[in-house]
Design a protein around this motif. Structure first.
Motif, PDB file in Angstrom:
ATOM      1  N   SER A  65     -34.579  -5.076   0.801  1.00 14.13           N
ATOM      2  CA  SER A  65     -34.109  -4.860  -0.643  1.00 14.13           C
ATOM      3  C   SER A  65     -33.975  -3.343  -0.600  1.00 14.13           C
ATOM      4  CB  SER A  65     -35.208  -5.319  -1.477  1.00 14.13           C
ATOM      5  OG  SER A  65     -36.393  -4.559  -1.198  1.00 14.13           O
ATOM      6  N   ALA A  66     -33.513  -2.934  -1.917  1.00 14.54           N
ATOM      7  CA  ALA A  66     -33.359  -1.631  -2.222  1.00 14.54           C
ATOM      8  C   ALA A  66     -34.897  -0.841  -2.374  1.00 14.54           C
ATOM      9  CB  ALA A  66     -32.547  -1.411  -3.427  1.00 14.54           C
ATOM     10  N   THR A  67     -35.777  -1.770  -2.912  1.00 15.41           N
ATOM     11  CA  THR A  67     -37.174  -1.362  -3.147  1.00 15.41           C
ATOM     12  C   THR A  67     -37.724  -1.013  -1.976  1.00 15.41           C
ATOM     13  OG1 THR A  67     -37.185  -2.814  -5.147  1.00 15.41           O
ATOM     14  CG2 THR A  67     -39.217  -1.965  -4.313  1.00 15.41           C
ATOM     15  N   GLU A  68     -37.424  -1.870  -0.918  1.00 16.94           N
ATOM     16  CA  GLU A  68     -38.029  -1.361   0.409  1.00 16.94           C
ATOM     17  C   GLU A  68     -37.382  -0.237   0.898  1.00 16.94           C
ATOM     18  OE1 GLU A  68     -37.114  -4.192   3.449  1.00 16.94           O
ATOM     19  OE2 GLU A  68     -38.603  -3.212   4.955  1.00 16.94           O
ATOM     20  N   CYS A  69     -36.409   0.296   0.690  1.00 14.86           N
ATOM     21  CA  CYS A  69     -35.778   1.599   1.152  1.00 14.86           C
ATOM     22  C   CYS A  69     -36.435   2.704   0.476  1.00 14.86           C
ATOM     23  CB  CYS A  69     -33.920   1.328   0.815  1.00 14.86           C
ATOM     24  SG  CYS A  69     -33.107   0.418   1.709  1.00 14.86           S
ATOM     25  N   TRP A  70     -36.735   2.473  -0.829  1.00 18.57           N
ATOM     26  CA  TRP A  70     -37.544   3.554  -1.679  1.00 18.57           C
ATOM     27  C   TRP A  70     -38.779   3.798  -0.664  1.00 18.57           C
ATOM     28  CZ3 TRP A  70     -37.995   0.672  -6.934  1.00 18.57           C
ATOM     29  CH2 TRP A  70     -36.445   0.814  -7.763  1.00 18.57           C
ATOM     30  N   GLU A  71     -39.279   2.981  -0.297  1.00 21.93           N
ATOM     31  CA  GLU A  71     -40.562   3.210   0.722  1.00 21.93           C
ATOM     32  C   GLU A  71     -40.417   3.784   1.999  1.00 21.93           C
ATOM     33  OE1 GLU A  71     -44.138   0.821  -0.474  1.00 21.93           O
ATOM     34  OE2 GLU A  71     -44.104   0.138   1.626  1.00 21.93           O
ATOM     35  N   GLY A  94     -36.464   6.302 -12.042  1.00 24.59           N
ATOM     36  CA  GLY A  94     -37.740   6.716 -12.333  1.00 24.59           C
ATOM     37  C   GLY A  94     -38.797   5.726 -11.414  1.00 24.59           C
ATOM     38  N   LYS A  95     -38.410   4.531 -11.295  1.00 22.12           N
ATOM     39  CA  LYS A  95     -39.416   3.624 -10.160  1.00 22.12           C
ATOM     40  C   LYS A  95     -39.413   4.242  -9.071  1.00 22.12           C
ATOM     41  CE  LYS A  95     -38.713  -0.808 -12.533  1.00 22.12           C
ATOM     42  NZ  LYS A  95     -38.348  -2.104 -12.310  1.00 22.12           N
ATOM     43  N   TRP A  96     -38.164   4.732  -8.504  1.00 20.42           N
ATOM     44  CA  TRP A  96     -38.054   5.243  -7.322  1.00 20.42           C
ATOM     45  C   TRP A  96     -38.977   6.423  -7.029  1.00 20.42           C
ATOM     46  CZ3 TRP A  96     -32.819   7.622  -4.941  1.00 20.42           C
ATOM     47  CH2 TRP A  96     -33.245   7.706  -3.527  1.00 20.42           C
ATOM     48  N   SER A  97     -39.075   7.241  -8.358  1.00 22.22           N
ATOM     49  CA  SER A  97     -39.748   8.512  -8.038  1.00 22.22           C
ATOM     50  C   SER A  97     -41.591   8.178  -8.167  1.00 22.22           C
ATOM     51  CB  SER A  97     -39.657   9.318  -9.244  1.00 22.22           C
ATOM     52  OG  SER A  97     -40.104   8.855 -10.266  1.00 22.22           O
ATOM     53  N   GLU A  98     -41.761   7.110  -8.731  1.00 16.93           N
ATOM     54  CA  GLU A  98     -43.006   6.615  -8.785  1.00 16.93           C
ATOM     55  C   GLU A  98     -43.440   6.244  -7.345  1.00 16.93           C
ATOM     56  OE1 GLU A  98     -43.148   3.659 -12.136  1.00 16.93           O
ATOM     57  OE2 GLU A  98     -42.750   5.080 -13.281  1.00 16.93           O
ATOM     58  N   TYR A  99     -42.649   5.151  -6.829  1.00 13.90           N
ATOM     59  CA  TYR A  99     -42.864   4.728  -5.405  1.00 13.90           C
ATOM     60  C   TYR A  99     -43.209   6.024  -4.489  1.00 13.90           C
ATOM     61  CZ  TYR A  99     -42.024  -0.262  -6.165  1.00 13.90           C
ATOM     62  OH  TYR A  99     -42.000  -1.597  -6.587  1.00 13.90           O
ATOM     63  N   ALA A 100     -42.374   6.704  -4.462  1.00 15.48           N
ATOM     64  CA  ALA A 100     -42.220   7.895  -3.713  1.00 15.48           C
ATOM     65  C   ALA A 100     -43.592   8.629  -3.868  1.00 15.48           C
ATOM     66  CB  ALA A 100     -41.108   8.936  -3.730  1.00 15.48           C
ATOM     67  N   ARG A 101     -44.020   8.992  -5.029  1.00 14.38           N
ATOM     68  CA  ARG A 101     -45.139   9.808  -5.396  1.00 14.38           C
ATOM     69  C   ARG A 101     -46.468   9.033  -4.793  1.00 14.38           C
ATOM     70  NH1 ARG A 101     -43.890  12.775 -11.150  1.00 14.38           N
ATOM     71  NH2 ARG A 101     -45.653  14.020 -10.431  1.00 14.38           N
ATOM     72  N   LYS A 102     -46.388   7.826  -4.703  1.00 16.55           N
ATOM     73  CA  LYS A 102     -47.641   7.392  -4.408  1.00 16.55           C
ATOM     74  C   LYS A 102     -47.931   7.959  -2.782  1.00 16.55           C
ATOM     75  CE  LYS A 102     -47.192   2.986  -7.105  1.00 16.55           C
ATOM     76  NZ  LYS A 102     -46.855   1.766  -6.973  1.00 16.55           N
ATOM     77  N   ILE A 103     -46.803   7.850  -2.075  1.00 18.68           N
ATOM     78  CA  ILE A 103     -47.093   8.248  -0.670  1.00 18.68           C
ATOM     79  C   ILE A 103     -46.927   9.845  -0.481  1.00 18.68           C
ATOM     80  CG2 ILE A 103     -45.587   8.174   1.472  1.00 18.68           C
ATOM     81  CD1 ILE A 103     -44.837   5.449   0.698  1.00 18.68           C
ATOM     82  N   HIS A 104     -46.195  10.676  -1.432  1.00 20.33           N
ATOM     83  CA  HIS A 104     -46.036  12.048  -1.276  1.00 20.33           C
ATOM     84  C   HIS A 104     -46.404  12.439  -2.937  1.00 20.33           C
ATOM     85  CE1 HIS A 104     -44.875  12.144   2.988  1.00 20.33           C
ATOM     86  NE2 HIS A 104     -43.904  11.266   2.700  1.00 20.33           N
TER      87      HIS A 104
END
Ligand SMILES: *Cc1c(COP(=O)(O)O)cnc(C)c1O
Length: 353
Positions: A65-71, A94-104
């Motif tokens: 999925s695209a969501t998996e790509c964010w991660e 906005g959601k993409w940035s939230e996923y990314a900020r959990k990791i970085h």
């Protein structure tokens, strides 16, 4: 029921026959390391390059999925010394940035207004291989990144990676693939297929960055996904049916530049229609940033529910508003699988309002 929902969305009508063909061909029961699978995989990749104008040097991989790509982007393309710089004006960016900020957690956000282009003139980025993150088509509000904005980002930040979420435009827009390093999408929007498959496209520079970072910690670390696709295989047992359907749909559709020309015409038709309508209006006023593939329509709350109700009575489903635009907008997919007859039927409904 005709659906104008912008994802999951109307599947191409030919999918019905392809489902039967998939069953009867035996492909659904083959091992994903077998010759039959590898042949199908290779052919699908060739068709993706040819029909979506993806340069030869770019690597295409299958994910879920695209969501998996964010991660994956945060895990495999962003180093601990680097950051993601997220430019967005709606819910998906906005959601993409939230996923990314959990990791970085050091990743930065740069929101911009609905009527604006993403702007970066006042932003400086230290070091190399940080990653600029854009949403090509913001499905929540019907805005679209212009090719000029992307080209300007490429010029201004030559040492950085650029990643673009093209979930609701890949297959419907002739994307300037060479102006970014990572593109990704899922298939249930402009590719007119059932959900359950994602595509990630990486430039040679993105692949080199991943090699330097050498992340292999996760089942979906880009490098192990890539090692497999070099053999026309996948890192886990994939959605073979979805890949088969993608191959068949790609065989049947025109080159994306022709599809995109048609969608742009249709979008202009929609925006002109809304401009003249007494109660429905385009949400976005600036023509330069309006989406060709998702038309967001604004009206007061009562009119929005009336429009949905009238459409439903005519056998048509509209897309609900999304996020902050939930109550006072609805969305109309302008995806390639939707035909002119369906569009005209929906316009007829609106003409009686
Ligand atoms: C639909 C959508 C997503 C999420 O796609 P999934 O297949 O659910 O992961 C991400 N970004 C954009 C822009 C979308 O439209």
């Amino acid at each position: 029921m005709t659906t104008f929902y912008p994802g999951p969305s109307k599947v191409y009508p030919q999918v019905r026959q392809y489902l039967l063909d998939a069953h009867d061909s035996g492909i659904l029961s083959v091992n994903h390391r077998s010759g039959a699978f590898m042949e199908m995989c290779q052919k699908t990749l060739q068709l993706l390059h040819a029909k979506l104008n993806i340069p030869d040097g770019y690597t295409i991989v299958f994910v879920s999925s695209a969501t998996e790509c964010w991660e994956i982007i945060a895990q495999s393309f962003t180093g601990n010394e680097q950051a993601g710089f997220h430019f967005y004006n709606g819910s998906f960016g906005g959601k993409w940035s939230e996923y990314a900020r959990k990791i970085h957690p050091q990743s930065k956000i740069h929101p911009f207004g609905l009527e604006e282009s993403a702007h970066f003139s006042n932003i400086s980025i230290a070091g190399e291989n940080n990653i600029l993150c854009f949403t090509h088509n913001e499905t929540s509000n019907g805005t679209q990144l212009t090719n000029e904005t992307l080209a300007a980002a490429r010029n201004r930040f030559p040492g950085q990676l650029i990643a673009v979420d093209a979930t609701s435009s890949l297959g419907g827009a002739d994307l300037p693939i060479a102006d970014a390093d990572i593109w990704f999408a899922s298939v249930q929007k402009c590719l007119g297929l059932p959900a359950g498959l994602g595509l990630l496209v990486a430039s040679p520079k993105a692949v080199a960055t991943a090699e330097n970072l050498a992340d292999r910690r996760f089942y979906n670390s880009f490098l192990s996904v890539r090692d497999n696709i070099l053999k026309f295989q996948t890192h886990c047992t994939p959605n073979v049916l979805a890949i088969y359907l993608l191959m068949r749909v790609l065989e049947s559709v025109e080159n994306v530049s022709l599809i995109a020309g048609r969608l742009t015409e249709q979008a202009l038709g929609w925006y002109g229609f809304l401009k003249a309508h007494p109660v429905l209006k385009p949400l976005v006023h600036n023509p330069a940033v309006r989406s060709d593939t998702v038309i967001a329509v604004a009206a007061d709350e009562k009119t929005v529910s009336f429009a949905k109700q009238k459409a439903r009575a005519a056998g048509i489903e509209l897309g609900n508003g999304y996020g902050q635009w939930k109550a006072d907008t609805f969305r109309i997919a302008n995806f390639p699988a939707i035909d002119m007859q369906e569009i005209n039927a929906l316009k007829q409904v609106f003409l009686t309002m």
